[in-house]
Design a protein around this motif. Structure first.
Motif, PDB file in Angstrom:
ATOM      1  N   LEU A 289       0.835  -1.193   0.000  1.00  0.00           N
ATOM      2  CA  LEU A 289       0.000   0.000   0.000  1.00  0.00           C
ATOM      3  C   LEU A 289       0.877   1.253   0.000  1.00  0.00           C
ATOM      4  O   LEU A 289       1.982   1.260   0.533  1.00  0.00           O
TER       5      LEU A 289
ATOM      6  N   GLU B  13      -3.419   5.225  -1.611  1.00  0.00           N
ATOM      7  CA  GLU B  13      -4.578   4.453  -1.144  1.00  0.00           C
ATOM      8  C   GLU B  13      -4.997   4.819   0.279  1.00  0.00           C
ATOM      9  O   GLU B  13      -5.886   4.183   0.848  1.00  0.00           O
TER      10      GLU B  13
ATOM     11  N   TYR C 203      -8.879   5.373   1.186  1.00  0.00           N
ATOM     12  CA  TYR C 203      -9.654   4.133   1.214  1.00  0.00           C
ATOM     13  C   TYR C 203      -9.249   3.256   2.394  1.00  0.00           C
ATOM     14  O   TYR C 203     -10.090   2.594   3.002  1.00  0.00           O
ATOM     15  N   THR C 204      -7.967   3.260   2.730  1.00  0.00           N
ATOM     16  CA  THR C 204      -7.486   2.470   3.866  1.00  0.00           C
ATOM     17  C   THR C 204      -8.065   2.998   5.172  1.00  0.00           C
ATOM     18  O   THR C 204      -8.507   2.218   6.028  1.00  0.00           O
TER      19      THR C 204
ATOM     20  N   ILE D 240      -8.426  -0.992  -3.201  1.00  0.00           N
ATOM     21  CA  ILE D 240      -7.021  -1.264  -2.886  1.00  0.00           C
ATOM     22  C   ILE D 240      -6.717  -2.754  -3.023  1.00  0.00           C
ATOM     23  O   ILE D 240      -5.661  -3.220  -2.581  1.00  0.00           O
TER      24      ILE D 240
ATOM     25  N   LYS E 249      -3.391  -4.441  -4.230  1.00  0.00           N
ATOM     26  CA  LYS E 249      -2.221  -4.471  -3.359  1.00  0.00           C
ATOM     27  C   LYS E 249      -2.176  -5.803  -2.612  1.00  0.00           C
ATOM     28  O   LYS E 249      -2.992  -6.690  -2.817  1.00  0.00           O
TER      29      LYS E 249
END
Length: 414
Positions: free
Chosen positions: A68, A72, A75-76, A177, A180
């Motif tokens: 990651l 991102e 979104y994480t 994501i 990843k």
């Protein structure tokens, strides 16, 4: 095994592992308070996969996957926040309602995931998949129905409904994501969301359980959340959020079967009616997946007679004459690439002497990709990368043009 079939198998395996969660959590709730249980379920997932990842690294079998990045981060962060709220709401709901409502309302996650995928992230949903989602929802209603009282929305039912809504949004954030490292995503989910839930539990005055029950919660979390989420993310890479959610929706049915085996419950006639509906829905989903895989297998550049116009997925292209075909086979390089985080499923780019000759894309927006293909023809690889890299599609961090650029960049760097 074909890629689509493997992804479908992973989604069903994820559902099977998660299905054990509710009946076993129901037993653990007699010994552990709801928010504390939610915390240790997710901590078990994160710490378990962290240990597996570390062990793999020690023996030199660590999987090489893209980590990651800051790109991102939104979104994480959303994923972690929603994964703090959702399991807490679920455990509070399971502790306060009956099994009929739990089975019925837990299936709203499928509907929430599909609607968010379609309305916000513009993910393509086929008619077969819409039908399958409706059938699975109907099967869950039949499975959960135990009388008119099953439709009374008690506080427990509202908690479960809130959990499903959170997970519906979270599934789509995770999809953004999913290209990843799936192990890294689950470790972040488990450890960060678990610590967040633990903080909430301590703030509410909940106490730590006995060591034996704590270990049981961690083990259940590693299996029902850690491995399940890992397999779910792996399936999302090829199926997308909506289709993965549809396959995952067999979890309520499997949960009822586990209740029979683990809790000694005996299903009534509605169980077998739900079984028939679920089988029909599963057949539709498999047919939908197989149709996409079949069309990809027959999308080669030289399947049509020479000199004709061929149609490959979303892109039309001209097939060269016999002489040109033989020459191109010797001099032309075909880049094959599996895109990540977009609706298209496969990309092929023909390049000769640094110039793009043709582009073929499976899935995605038909008209837009035809236009992109026409514009790229005759363009140099470097110019194409400069023009397309970084383009975003709606709220997604990438797009089909950006993925084409990534495919070209990988080819240049190879």
């Amino acid at each position: 095994m074909k890629r689509g079939e493997r992804a479908a198998g992973l989604a069903v395996l994820a559902a099977a592992l998660y299905a054990a969660n509710i009946p076993l959590s129901k037993l653990l709730l007699a010994k552990i308070e709801p928010t504390m249980l939610a915390a240790f379920l997710y901590l078990g997932a994160g710490l378990g996969l962290l240990a597996c990842s570390g062990a793999g690294a020690l023996v030199g079998k660590r999987a090489i996957q893209e980590p990651l990045t800051k790109k991102e981060l939104p979104y994480t962060a959303a994923m972690v926040a929603l994964d703090i709220a959702a399991p807490i709401l679920l455990m509070m709901g399971v502790a306060r309602t009956n099994s009929a409502n739990a089975s019925l309302l837990n299936n709203f996650e499928i509907v929430a995931t599909a609607l968010v995928a379609r309305l916000i992230f513009q993910e393509v949903i086929s008619r077969k998949l819409y039908a399958a989602i409706l059938l699975v929802t109907l099967a869950s209603i039949v499975l959960g129905f135990e009388g008119a009282d099953s439709f009374v929305f008690s506080p427990g039912s509202l908690f479960i409904l809130g959990a499903c809504a959170c997970w519906g949004v979270e599934n789509n954030c995770t999809k953004m994501i999913s290209s990843k490292s799936s192990v890294e995503i689950v470790i972040i989910k488990g450890c960060c969301s678990g610590l967040g839930s633990l903080s909430v539990a301590l703030a509410l005055g909940e106490r730590f359980p006995a060591a034996g029950w704590l270990l049981c919660a961690l083990a259940l979390g590693f299996t029902a959340y850690g491995l399940s989420i890992n397999f779910y993310i792996m399936a999302q890479k090829d199926l997308g959020a909506a289709k993965t959610s549809a396959f995952y929706s067999v979890a309520p049915f499997l949960g009822a079967a586990f209740s029979v085996a683990l809790l000694g419950e005996r299903p009534g006639p509605q169980f077998y009616a739900a079984l028939l509906i679920m089988l029909l829905a599963t057949a539709l989903m498999i047919k939908d997946t197989a149709a996409g895989q079949h069309s990809h297998e027959h999308s080669g550049a030289y399947d049509k007679p020479a000199g004709t116009l061929a149609n490959c997925g979303a892109v039309c292209y001209n097939v060269p004459t016999d002489t040109a075909t033989e020459r191109n086979r010797q001099m032309m390089k075909t880049i094959q690439y599996t895109p990540r985080g977009v609706c298209s499923r496969q990309m092929e780019i023909d390049v000769e002497d640094g110039v793009i000759l043709a582009v073929r894309v499976m899935g995605g927006c038909n008209g837009n990709l035809k236009g992109v293909s026409a514009l790229l023809k005759g363009m140099t690889v470097e110019d194409a990368i400069a023009r397309m890299e970084g383009i975003r599609c709606g709220m997604k961090p990438t797009s089909c043009p950006d993925q084409l650029a990534q495919a070209l960049k990988q080819s240049v760097q190879a």
